[in-house]
Design a protein around this motif. Structure first.
Motif, PDB file in Angstrom:
ATOM      1  N   ASP A 171       0.741  -1.266   0.040  1.00  0.00           N
ATOM      2  CA  ASP A 171       0.082  -0.067  -0.067  1.00  0.00           C
ATOM      3  C   ASP A 171       0.786   1.324   0.002  1.00  0.00           C
ATOM      4  N   ASN A 172       2.001   1.474  -0.972  1.00  0.00           N
ATOM      5  CA  ASN A 172       2.530   2.661  -1.225  1.00  0.00           C
ATOM      6  C   ASN A 172       2.551   3.306  -2.561  1.00  0.00           C
ATOM      7  N   GLY A 173       1.344   2.857  -3.357  1.00  0.00           N
ATOM      8  CA  GLY A 173       1.148   3.260  -4.541  1.00  0.00           C
ATOM      9  C   GLY A 173       1.568   2.047  -5.809  1.00  0.00           C
ATOM     10  N   SER A 174       1.741   2.412  -6.797  1.00  0.00           N
ATOM     11  CA  SER A 174       1.835   1.602  -7.914  1.00  0.00           C
ATOM     12  C   SER A 174       3.320   1.042  -8.375  1.00  0.00           C
ATOM     13  N   GLY A 175       4.116   1.483  -7.602  1.00  0.00           N
ATOM     14  CA  GLY A 175       5.660   1.059  -7.771  1.00  0.00           C
ATOM     15  C   GLY A 175       5.938  -0.145  -7.345  1.00  0.00           C
ATOM     16  N   LYS A 176       7.009  -0.790  -8.181  1.00  0.00           N
ATOM     17  CA  LYS A 176       7.382  -2.078  -7.876  1.00  0.00           C
ATOM     18  C   LYS A 176       8.143  -2.083  -6.475  1.00  0.00           C
ATOM     19  N   ILE A 177       8.237  -3.471  -6.241  1.00  0.00           N
ATOM     20  CA  ILE A 177       8.942  -3.689  -4.717  1.00  0.00           C
ATOM     21  C   ILE A 177      10.321  -3.520  -4.866  1.00  0.00           C
ATOM     22  N   ARG A 178      11.281  -2.876  -3.927  1.00  0.00           N
ATOM     23  CA  ARG A 178      12.632  -2.710  -3.888  1.00  0.00           C
ATOM     24  C   ARG A 178      13.229  -3.512  -2.444  1.00  0.00           C
ATOM     25  N   GLY A 179      12.201  -3.893  -1.733  1.00  0.00           N
ATOM     26  CA  GLY A 179      12.815  -4.296  -0.340  1.00  0.00           C
ATOM     27  C   GLY A 179      11.606  -4.430   0.500  1.00  0.00           C
ATOM     28  N   ILE A 180      11.944  -4.433   1.955  1.00  0.00           N
ATOM     29  CA  ILE A 180      11.023  -4.618   2.757  1.00  0.00           C
ATOM     30  C   ILE A 180      11.269  -4.066   4.256  1.00  0.00           C
ATOM     31  N   TYR A 181      10.382  -3.296   4.939  1.00  0.00           N
ATOM     32  CA  TYR A 181      10.640  -2.985   6.314  1.00  0.00           C
ATOM     33  C   TYR A 181      10.352  -4.069   7.445  1.00  0.00           C
ATOM     34  N   THR A 182      11.429  -4.253   8.117  1.00  0.00           N
ATOM     35  CA  THR A 182      11.246  -5.672   8.772  1.00  0.00           C
ATOM     36  C   THR A 182      10.838  -5.384  10.413  1.00  0.00           C
ATOM     37  N   GLU A 183      10.595  -4.079  10.524  1.00  0.00           N
ATOM     38  CA  GLU A 183       9.735  -3.577  11.951  1.00  0.00           C
ATOM     39  C   GLU A 183      10.566  -4.017  13.120  1.00  0.00           C
ATOM     40  N   GLY A 184      12.151  -3.922  13.015  1.00  0.00           N
ATOM     41  CA  GLY A 184      12.989  -4.301  13.862  1.00  0.00           C
ATOM     42  C   GLY A 184      13.249  -5.809  14.331  1.00  0.00           C
ATOM     43  N   ASN A 185      12.673  -6.701  13.215  1.00  0.00           N
ATOM     44  CA  ASN A 185      12.726  -8.105  13.609  1.00  0.00           C
ATOM     45  C   ASN A 185      13.969  -8.673  13.020  1.00  0.00           C
ATOM     46  N   ALA A 186      15.052  -9.014  13.696  1.00  0.00           N
ATOM     47  CA  ALA A 186      16.382  -9.287  12.795  1.00  0.00           C
ATOM     48  C   ALA A 186      16.099 -10.584  12.306  1.00  0.00           C
ATOM     49  N   LYS A 187      15.645 -11.800  12.916  1.00  0.00           N
ATOM     50  CA  LYS A 187      15.319 -12.909  12.473  1.00  0.00           C
ATOM     51  C   LYS A 187      14.541 -12.882  11.009  1.00  0.00           C
ATOM     52  N   ALA A 188      13.685 -12.070  11.083  1.00  0.00           N
ATOM     53  CA  ALA A 188      12.774 -11.622   9.719  1.00  0.00           C
ATOM     54  C   ALA A 188      13.936 -10.981   8.672  1.00  0.00           C
TER      55      ALA A 188
END
Length: 538
Positions: A412-429
């Motif tokens: 949900d941040n527009g129509s742009g392609k995926i460049r990565g991901i926010y892990t919300e502080g989860n190091a294992k993720a």
């Protein structure tokens, strides 16, 4: 996207080879199949075109939103998903604008460009009136305008100081841009971000009450973007608290002209006419989210989820916010069904309603299936949604689905392609995602950050200690032009970007559904008092 609040920037996380278990080695045969299906036989633009051209704007509670719910449910069923269904939540009346005509009538005649603000009433015919400029940022400004607004059409925003415009309307993240965002930012207080939002929404109700008490006949706001772009978002939708004054959002250029005319030395009255017609929809005071499953084969299967919000604002067609995310999630479902996957875990697809007004659909899902928290409606919180009313409150009451839940992915941040991901502080993720992104480096997707992001439907999951993630996307012109404006249309969505996003979404869902173990979680949230007690015990 409800509100563009970025809690932190991007940061590249480099993980050692020994951090990830063999369980997280990517199924490259499946990746090949997903890429083949997603790139060569994609339906993503067909889906998005139906949502935008055929159904159009999907304001929460409106007939168009319900049509979108029914169509997406039926499409999931057509593709072979199971238990395609609508899950409802209490919301309030829907609203649809029918007509909007705005004219300058004195000192000269001219058509002005503006649109009705959501959930405000119409004018019941043509309304003529003199304007008064009364900028108000908070209730502290009310006293200076007492006794001056009766019978007036009130312009409620100040005109900012003129600045040179940026030429960077459309942006893609190059290596330098990503590197510039690479350092980790210490998280800010989530409560501080929320308090700002609470004040913003509550002030809308407070200002409406003041204008009514002073006898104003209508309100005009200044659209927040230049270039005749109109943002007419409105948050006064609660039953029993609906606004009584007609209100329009006027193009920044027209608004500025009215202010200058009102400040002219000759002191001539400046008058405008408004002719606004709207319809309220009270037949069903609920709104809905659409859900469907690819059932897991394991006994008492856990759940992996992907979601995007189906609702939009009314001024555009909701293509990039968030028809794009919806089409990507639906395409991921179609790809996996077309490949006949047999996942260990159930893969659940959710198209949320009510995100633009505050995570209604996703929060209701959390309450019904995962966990509940005490509700507080004191003070300004009475104007807010269940999410704000429950945020940070204890104790958390867990539902049976909590332990069976594995992970949630949002777009949900527009129509742009995926460049990565926010892990919300989860190091294992972060370590796991490093492996999962490896087959997509050739598509520009490899940035993994330990930082947090806000403003999307992953938050109700993350806030109860469950793994919930929003992808990093190309900004394109989302923040500069299309977000919540009338040019949120299909022309500003890009097929190659959406195909790439759908392929990555399908892969992440498949990998999460096939892991031996449930996705790793962060420590459970605790009350501030609990943190202090822990330090004291140490």
């Amino acid at each position: 996207m409800m509100r563009q609040v970025m809690k932190a920037g991007l940061a590249l996380v480099l993980m050692g080879a020994g951090v990830v278990s063999a369980d997280d080695q990517v199924d490259l045969d499946m990746v090949t199949k997903i890429r083949e299906e997603g790139f060569r036989r994609s339906h993503v633009m067909e889906t998005l075109q139906h949502l935008t051209d055929e159904i159009g704007p999907r304001l929460t509670g409106s007939p168009a939103m319900r049509l979108a719910n029914d169509w997406t449910r039926d499409k999931f069923t057509e593709w072979g998903l199971k238990d395609a269904r609508l899950e409802g939540f209490e919301f309030g009346p829907g609203w649809t604008p029918v007509r909007s005509e705005i004219h300058l009538t004195s000192p000269r005649a001219e058509q002005l460009y503006g649109l009705p603000i959501a959930w405000h009433p119409g004018t019941e015919g043509k309304m003529d009136g003199e304007i008064v400029v009364a900028p108000m940022k908070s209730a502290k400004d009310f006293d200076k305008y007492k006794g001056k607004l009766k019978g007036k059409i009130v312009l409620v925003d100040a005109v900012p100081e003129q600045k040179e415009p940026s030429n960077k309307v459309f942006t893609r993240l190059d290596d330098k841009a990503l590197q510039d965002e690479a350092s980790y930012n210490l998280p800010s207080s989530p409560q501080a971000d929320l308090d700002s939002w609470i004040d913003h929404v509550a002030f809308g109700y407070e200002r409406e009450a003041f204008l009514q008490a002073e006898g104003a006949v209508a309100m005009v706001s200044r659209s927040r973007r230049p270039g005749n772009l109109i943002d007419a978002s409105g948050y006064q939708y609660k039953q029993g608290m609906l606004p009584k004054l007609p209100a329009v959002s006027l193009a920044a250029e027209d608004y500025g002209m009215l202010v200058r005319l009102s400040e002219a030395d000759d002191k001539r009255p400046v008058t405008i006419s408004l002719d606004v017609a709207v319809t309220y929809h009270n037949e069903d005071m609920k709104s809905y989210s659409t859900l469907a499953d690819i059932p897991g084969k394991a006994k008492n299967a856990e759940v992996v989820m992907a979601g995007a919000h189906l609702d939009s604002w009314r001024v555009g067609d909701g293509a990039v916010d968030n028809g794009a995310g919806t089409a990507v999630v639906m395409e991921a479902a179609r790809i996996l069904k077309a490949l006949g996957v047999q996942p260990k875990r159930t893969i659940r697809f959710a198209l949320w309603g009510g995100e633009e007004q505050g995570y209604y659909g996703s929060q209701r899902y959390v309450i019904d299936h995962l966990a509940d928290r005490p509700t507080n409606v004191e003070g300004k919180l009475k104007y807010l949604t269940p999410y704000e009313q429950q945020f940070g409150r204890f104790p958390i009451s867990f539902k049976p689905g909590y332990e069976k839940f594995s992970v949630y992915f949002n777009l949900d941040n527009g129509s742009g392609k995926i460049r990565g991901i926010y892990t919300e502080g989860n190091a294992k993720a972060a370590a796991i995602f490093g492996k999962w992104f490896a087959p997509f480096h050739d598509l520009g997707a490899e940035t993994i950050t330990m930082n947090e992001t806000g403003g999307t439907d992953h938050e109700p999951f993350d806030d109860i200690g469950l793994p919930g993630f929003q992808f990093i996307q190309e900004p394109l012109d989302y923040g500069t032009r299309t977000h919540h404006t009338q040019i949120d249309t299909l022309e500003n969505a890009y097929e190659d970007d959406l195909k790439q996003a759908a392929v990555i979404m399908a892969t992440f869902l498949y990998e999460a559904a096939m892991r031996d173990e449930r996705f790793p979680r962060k420590p459970m949230p605790v009350m501030e008092g609990d943190k202090k007690d822990e330090k004291a015990e140490e």
